[in-house]
Design a protein around this motif. Structure first.
Motif, short mmCIF file in Angstrom:
data_model
loop_
_atom_site.label_atom_id
_atom_site.label_comp_id
_atom_site.label_asym_id
_atom_site.label_seq_id
_atom_site.Cartn_x
_atom_site.Cartn_y
_atom_site.Cartn_z
N LYS A 8 43.03 35.63 37.17
CA LYS A 8 43.28 34.20 37.39
C LYS A 8 44.15 33.96 38.64
O LYS A 8 43.85 33.07 39.44
CB LYS A 8 43.95 33.57 36.16
CG LYS A 8 43.14 33.70 34.88
CD LYS A 8 43.84 33.08 33.70
CE LYS A 8 45.14 33.74 33.33
NZ LYS A 8 45.00 35.13 32.82
N THR A 9 45.21 34.75 38.76
CA THR A 9 46.10 34.57 39.91
C THR A 9 45.40 34.97 41.21
O THR A 9 45.39 34.22 42.20
CB THR A 9 47.39 35.42 39.72
OG1 THR A 9 47.98 35.06 38.48
CG2 THR A 9 48.37 35.18 40.86
N THR A 10 44.79 36.14 41.19
CA THR A 10 44.11 36.67 42.38
C THR A 10 43.02 35.71 42.85
O THR A 10 42.95 35.32 44.03
CB THR A 10 43.48 38.04 42.05
OG1 THR A 10 44.50 38.89 41.52
CG2 THR A 10 42.83 38.67 43.26
N ARG A 111 48.48 47.26 37.36
CA ARG A 111 49.37 46.23 37.89
C ARG A 111 50.82 46.55 37.50
O ARG A 111 51.08 46.96 36.37
CB ARG A 111 48.96 44.89 37.28
CG ARG A 111 49.67 43.71 37.84
CD ARG A 111 49.09 42.45 37.28
NE ARG A 111 49.43 42.25 35.86
CZ ARG A 111 49.17 41.14 35.20
NH1 ARG A 111 48.56 40.14 35.81
NH2 ARG A 111 49.50 41.02 33.93
N1 LIG Z 1 37.78 41.01 41.21
C1 LIG Z 1 38.76 41.93 41.23
N2 LIG Z 1 38.48 43.19 41.65
C2 LIG Z 1 39.44 44.13 41.66
N3 LIG Z 1 40.72 43.95 41.24
C3 LIG Z 1 41.04 42.72 40.80
C4 LIG Z 1 40.10 41.65 40.78
N4 LIG Z 1 40.72 40.55 40.29
C5 LIG Z 1 41.98 40.92 40.04
N5 LIG Z 1 42.19 42.21 40.34
C6 LIG Z 1 43.44 42.97 40.11
O1 LIG Z 1 43.61 43.01 38.69
C7 LIG Z 1 44.97 42.81 38.34
C8 LIG Z 1 45.05 41.58 37.45
O2 LIG Z 1 44.75 40.42 38.23
P1 LIG Z 1 45.61 39.09 38.11
O3 LIG Z 1 47.08 39.41 38.08
O4 LIG Z 1 45.14 38.18 39.15
O5 LIG Z 1 45.15 38.60 36.67
P2 LIG Z 1 45.66 37.36 35.80
O6 LIG Z 1 44.51 36.88 35.02
O7 LIG Z 1 46.38 36.40 36.67
O8 LIG Z 1 46.68 38.04 34.83
P3 LIG Z 1 47.87 37.38 33.99
O9 LIG Z 1 47.28 36.33 33.13
O10 LIG Z 1 48.42 38.51 33.18
O11 LIG Z 1 48.86 36.84 34.98
C9 LIG Z 1 45.74 42.71 39.65
O12 LIG Z 1 46.29 43.97 39.97
C10 LIG Z 1 44.67 42.30 40.67
O13 LIG Z 1 44.98 42.75 41.97
#
Ligand SMILES: Nc1ncnc2c1ncn2[C@@H]1O[C@H](COP(=O)(O)OP(=O)(O)OP(=O)(O)O)[C@@H](O)[C@H]1O
Ligand SMILES: O=C(O)[C@H](O)[C@@H](O)[C@H](O)[C@H](O)CO
Length: 155
Positions: A8-10, A111
């Motif tokens: 979600k963040t990425t 992460r």
């Molecule tokens: N499409 C992708 N391909 C490869 N790596 C990814 C991808 N999307 C996210 N990541 C990696 O996966 C990990 C989790 O992503 P992210 O922190 O954006 O998730 P999130 O849903 O925001 O998590 P949370 O809800 O715990 O904050 C991070 O290390 C990010 O760099």
């Protein structure tokens, strides 16, 4: 929206950059108590999430008053949570980032420096009520291509 580690963040940050609009991560609106609970390996419950979702809703209303697009990242795992966020406003579009439990666990394990305890993934998946009719995106693809797909689908 989606469980922890779904990107979600990425994806949200990249999407906002491509749209040239602000981005808000609902993780920044959690209370210290909620963050401590998750870090201790305890899942949040409805009562923990209620004031947090109210804060996210307030941020959405502020963004609406600004009158420009805005990307929010929020787990929004249950239908009732999404209803609390959108209040029936169909201009608010949900993008569901979904992937296999194995891939999610791998992403969380890779992460560091985040309050979320990867052991909570099972509870996130058990709580998740997949949205019906929302844009659904497989997270296996690289971030840039996911964002391109979202942009194409939202237009
Ligand atoms: N499409 C992708 N391909 C490869 N790596 C990814 C991808 N999307 C996210 N990541 C990696 O996966 C990990 C989790 O992503 P992210 O922190 O954006 O998730 P999130 O849903 O925001 O998590 P949370 O809800 O715990 O904050 C991070 O290390 C990010 O760099
Ligand atoms: O609804 C929830 O249980 C929470 O929002 C979690 O999903 C975390 O905030 C996030 O995913 C971890 O960073």
């Amino acid at each position: 929206m989606g469980v922890a580690g779904s990107g979600k963040t990425t994806i949200g940050m990249l999407l906002a950059a491509r749209l040239g609009c602000p981005f808000t991560d609902a993780d920044t609106l959690h209370s210290a108590a909620n963050k401590a609970k998750m870090a201790a390996g305890l899942p949040l419950d409805d009562a923990d999430r209620q004031p947090w979702l109210a804060s996210v809703r307030a941020a959405i209303e502020t963004a609406q008053r600004a009158g420009q697009p805005h990307v929010f990242a929020c787990s929004a795992l249950k239908a009732a949570y999404r209803d609390a966020l959108s209040q029936g406003d169909t201009a608010i579009r949900f993008v569901f980032l979904h992937g296999s439990p194995a891939l999610l666990a791998e992403r969380l394990a890779g992460r560091s420096g985040h309050f979320f305890n990867p052991a909570l993934l099972d509870s996130q998946l058990a709580t998740l009520e997949a949205p019906i009719g929302a844009l659904q995106i497989d997270i296996a693809a690289p971030p840039a291509s996911i964002v391109t797909r979202i942009l194409a689908a939202l237009q």
